[in-house]
Design a protein around this motif. Sequence first.
Motif, PDB file in Angstrom:
ATOM      1  N   CYS B 113       0.852  -1.200   0.000  1.00  0.00           N
ATOM      2  CA  CYS B 113       0.000   0.000   0.000  1.00  0.00           C
ATOM      3  C   CYS B 113       0.884   1.244   0.000  1.00  0.00           C
ATOM      4  CB  CYS B 113      -0.897   0.029   1.238  1.00  0.00           C
ATOM      5  SG  CYS B 113      -2.330  -1.038   1.149  1.00  0.00           S
ATOM      6  N   VAL B 114       1.806   1.271   0.940  1.00  0.00           N
ATOM      7  CA  VAL B 114       2.645   2.462   1.101  1.00  0.00           C
ATOM      8  C   VAL B 114       3.471   2.696  -0.163  1.00  0.00           C
ATOM      9  CG1 VAL B 114       4.502   3.481   2.466  1.00  0.00           C
ATOM     10  CG2 VAL B 114       2.669   2.204   3.601  1.00  0.00           C
ATOM     11  N   ALA B 115       3.945   1.617  -0.754  1.00  0.00           N
ATOM     12  CA  ALA B 115       4.749   1.745  -1.974  1.00  0.00           C
ATOM     13  C   ALA B 115       3.947   2.343  -3.123  1.00  0.00           C
ATOM     14  CB  ALA B 115       5.298   0.379  -2.375  1.00  0.00           C
ATOM     15  N   ASN B 116       2.622   2.311  -3.011  1.00  0.00           N
ATOM     16  CA  ASN B 116       1.787   2.782  -4.100  1.00  0.00           C
ATOM     17  C   ASN B 116       0.874   3.942  -3.710  1.00  0.00           C
ATOM     18  OD1 ASN B 116       2.187   0.798  -6.514  1.00  0.00           O
ATOM     19  ND2 ASN B 116       2.205  -0.465  -4.666  1.00  0.00           N
ATOM     20  N   GLY B 117       1.215   4.607  -2.624  1.00  0.00           N
ATOM     21  CA  GLY B 117       0.483   5.815  -2.261  1.00  0.00           C
ATOM     22  C   GLY B 117      -0.898   5.577  -1.683  1.00  0.00           C
ATOM     23  N   VAL B 118      -1.162   4.364  -1.217  1.00  0.00           N
ATOM     24  CA  VAL B 118      -2.455   4.059  -0.601  1.00  0.00           C
ATOM     25  C   VAL B 118      -2.257   4.023   0.918  1.00  0.00           C
ATOM     26  CG1 VAL B 118      -4.271   2.316  -0.375  1.00  0.00           C
ATOM     27  CG2 VAL B 118      -3.220   2.760  -2.615  1.00  0.00           C
ATOM     28  N   VAL B 119      -3.111   4.735   1.645  1.00  0.00           N
ATOM     29  CA  VAL B 119      -2.947   4.832   3.097  1.00  0.00           C
ATOM     30  C   VAL B 119      -3.585   3.628   3.792  1.00  0.00           C
ATOM     31  CG1 VAL B 119      -3.538   6.175   5.167  1.00  0.00           C
ATOM     32  CG2 VAL B 119      -2.935   7.341   3.030  1.00  0.00           C
ATOM     33  N   PRO B 120      -2.804   2.810   4.514  1.00  0.00           N
ATOM     34  CA  PRO B 120      -3.386   1.752   5.329  1.00  0.00           C
ATOM     35  C   PRO B 120      -3.618   2.286   6.748  1.00  0.00           C
ATOM     36  CG  PRO B 120      -1.015   1.390   5.088  1.00  0.00           C
ATOM     37  CD  PRO B 120      -1.313   2.759   4.540  1.00  0.00           C
ATOM     38  N   ALA B 121      -4.862   2.606   7.068  1.00  0.00           N
ATOM     39  CA  ALA B 121      -5.172   3.248   8.351  1.00  0.00           C
ATOM     40  C   ALA B 121      -5.763   2.221   9.309  1.00  0.00           C
ATOM     41  CB  ALA B 121      -6.160   4.389   8.134  1.00  0.00           C
ATOM     42  N   VAL B 122      -5.153   2.111  10.484  1.00  0.00           N
ATOM     43  CA  VAL B 122      -5.610   1.125  11.462  1.00  0.00           C
ATOM     44  C   VAL B 122      -6.444   1.799  12.546  1.00  0.00           C
ATOM     45  CG1 VAL B 122      -4.844  -0.499  13.248  1.00  0.00           C
ATOM     46  CG2 VAL B 122      -3.673  -0.424  11.045  1.00  0.00           C
ATOM     47  N   LEU B 123      -7.648   1.272  12.726  1.00  0.00           N
ATOM     48  CA  LEU B 123      -8.537   1.719  13.806  1.00  0.00           C
ATOM     49  C   LEU B 123      -8.981   0.482  14.581  1.00  0.00           C
ATOM     50  CD1 LEU B 123     -11.147   4.262  12.334  1.00  0.00           C
ATOM     51  CD2 LEU B 123      -9.268   4.762  13.901  1.00  0.00           C
ATOM     52  N   PRO B 124      -9.324   0.627  15.859  1.00  0.00           N
ATOM     53  CA  PRO B 124      -9.808  -0.539  16.613  1.00  0.00           C
ATOM     54  C   PRO B 124     -11.037  -1.163  15.945  1.00  0.00           C
ATOM     55  CG  PRO B 124      -9.473   1.350  18.066  1.00  0.00           C
ATOM     56  CD  PRO B 124      -9.265   1.839  16.672  1.00  0.00           C
ATOM     57  N   GLY B 125     -11.150  -2.500  16.095  1.00  0.00           N
ATOM     58  CA  GLY B 125     -12.228  -3.226  15.437  1.00  0.00           C
ATOM     59  C   GLY B 125     -13.620  -2.702  15.743  1.00  0.00           C
ATOM     60  N   SER B 126     -13.851  -2.312  16.998  1.00  0.00           N
ATOM     61  CA  SER B 126     -15.196  -1.855  17.355  1.00  0.00           C
ATOM     62  C   SER B 126     -15.546  -0.563  16.613  1.00  0.00           C
ATOM     63  CB  SER B 126     -15.270  -1.631  18.870  1.00  0.00           C
ATOM     64  OG  SER B 126     -14.233  -0.764  19.274  1.00  0.00           O
TER      65      SER B 126
END
Lengths: 467, 207
Positions: B113-126
């Motif tokens: 993702c990062v290599a291609n300009g896509v943001v991987p955003a992590v949020l808690p499951g709930s």
Amino acid sequence: MSRTIFDKIWDQHRIKQMPGGADLILIDRVLLHERTGGVALKSLIERGRAVLAPERAFAVMDHIVDTFPGRTDRTTMPTGTDFIRATREAARITGIRLFDLDDPAQGIVHVISPELGIVLPGTTLICPDSHTCSQGALGALAWGIGSTEAEHALATSTLRVNRPKTMRVRIDGRLASGVTAKDLALALLGRFGVGGGAGHVVEYAGSAVEALDIEGRLTLCNMATEFGAFSAIIAPDEAIFAYLEGRPFAPSGACWGAAVRAWRELSSDEDAAFDTELAFDAAGVAPMVSWGTSPQLVVPIDGAVPDPTDPGPGSIESRTRALAYMDLAPGTKLAGLPVDAAFIGSCTNSRLSDLRRAAAILEGRKVAPGVKAICVPGSTRVKRQAEAEGLHEVFLEAGFEWRESGCSMCFFAGGESFGAHERVISSTNRNFESRQGPGTRTHIASPETVAASAVAGVIADPREAVR
Amino acid sequence: MEPFTTLTAVAAPLLRDNIDTDAIIPSREMRTVSKKGLAAGLFSGWRYAAIGSRDPDPDFVLNDPAYAGAQILVTGANFGCGSSREHAVWALAEYGFRAIIAPSFNPIFRGNCVANGVVPAVLPGSLVEKMAAGLAAGPGRTLTVDLVAQRIDGPAQESHRFQIDPESRDALLAGADPIDQTLRLIRDIRAFIDVDRKTRSWAYPKG
Ligand code: SF4
């Protein structure tokens, strides 16, 4: 300061820290295959870049090559020939060693790398393939990346990596007879889940791990990617050094002695601290088989499909969906479930010892009528060795197809498949929806479970088939 | 690569755990040795009525016209597991996705993702579950992914800080080509190798 094996390798390869906090890590070996490596090489060439260290990069044809006898560049996958030819051309332009279709060293990348002595203890090795973690079995830090990062490693002999956390999984106790490294890997996934190793380099240790032969260690480490781990590693021992000595790309002469001296340092210090520690008892493990569409959805072979609303790995929704896809009802016994096909192959279980154990079950027996059974040796070398021992005759006489080496139907590339709704007992590593072909239902297990099931026509306990 | 700072766009919910790269783009859809031409194969096993067909399956979220132009995907845990194929990210990016919100990502996929300009955003499951439910209740709603402030803002004034490692965040904000950046350090790299070759000669095959 006490350090783990991982720390020792990492520190030795750290060139500098980058402003964002990642480390710039020296990469000793880059491996490529025609499915994801060709595109990395092609992109590199198109941007006018060169491979910094071509003598430390290797390419192989394994993923979409045909595995039928007498194969050529033509493959059952539409446009597959383009991938083969593009990779060959790119390897030629960049000057890297290619193990082509007809090379006696050809095979699945993670099978040939140890065979050829390309992966060595204490080295860093990357490949744009998720099962690169297999090679940690030899005490290397080996991990999977994408094509862009492969291009980065080719151009710069480095990668920028955030230092992963460390985990030790201590596995003590003795595996019961008829229970293998594959069953152990599946049991670990069942217990700790597909996120169990997330963010970590997992060091497998303990008496059960030390007792595994090298091929068993490769099988165990192979499924660290299913565990969500950055990679897996096992401290190299004398058995590994003896295995590597004399291999084509292993150090020789004066270098050999220096190598072994360095490798003997590669164990975690007595009091090294791990971020996470898990323990597991090997003694209680039975032959395992998956019932769902994630490798954590496994039960002992004499077990039954669980109720999705019972506590278990993943969400109730995902387990319910898995049941529907697999066409199974809670309470159904796995043993006795009719299978349409049986597959022995893949980087998990297609080495000589796997084939020997499966053949021991098949000897003098026949595959059940209506079951399509296929054996795909993991490398051309494995195939030749198996043939020298007469194993191919056992497979053929039992009714198995005996193929050229490659990934074959471990995954569906668009060519050959088992067909929709077919139930396949498979020695592979992934049971995802449609992994082996659109709509195919995969049950993963050890090669001996696959062999016993092929003969019985239903999922069968290999312990009952062993003589 | 285009730098990413902040994006307000339609967000599509696809709340399943363990969506693997073969589900994102089946291998059969990877027809050429190229990073392009993959968007039509995105989620093809779910998106089309049958294998090989291009008739949309009306039940699949991206086929709802309300989600046309979606650039944010809200999804389940362990997203992008399985095969390392970067084609999964190339297909998502070519389709238009620039940010993916999930409780966790497969590590190789996250790097891709990062290599291609896509943001991987992590949020808690709930939170992801609540967010997906809100999006499903009002198809076509937008979210704002603010990478500078590291926040995701929703329509009801909610605002959540998401997780992303600093290295990835910097890379996405800069939009610079990582290979070019590293090549600027080539003298350091060569110097390191020269020393290393002496201490670990065994690790260097004779070329
Ligand atoms: S055998 Fe299967 S899992 Fe292994 S590298 Fe080939 S496709 Fe991947």
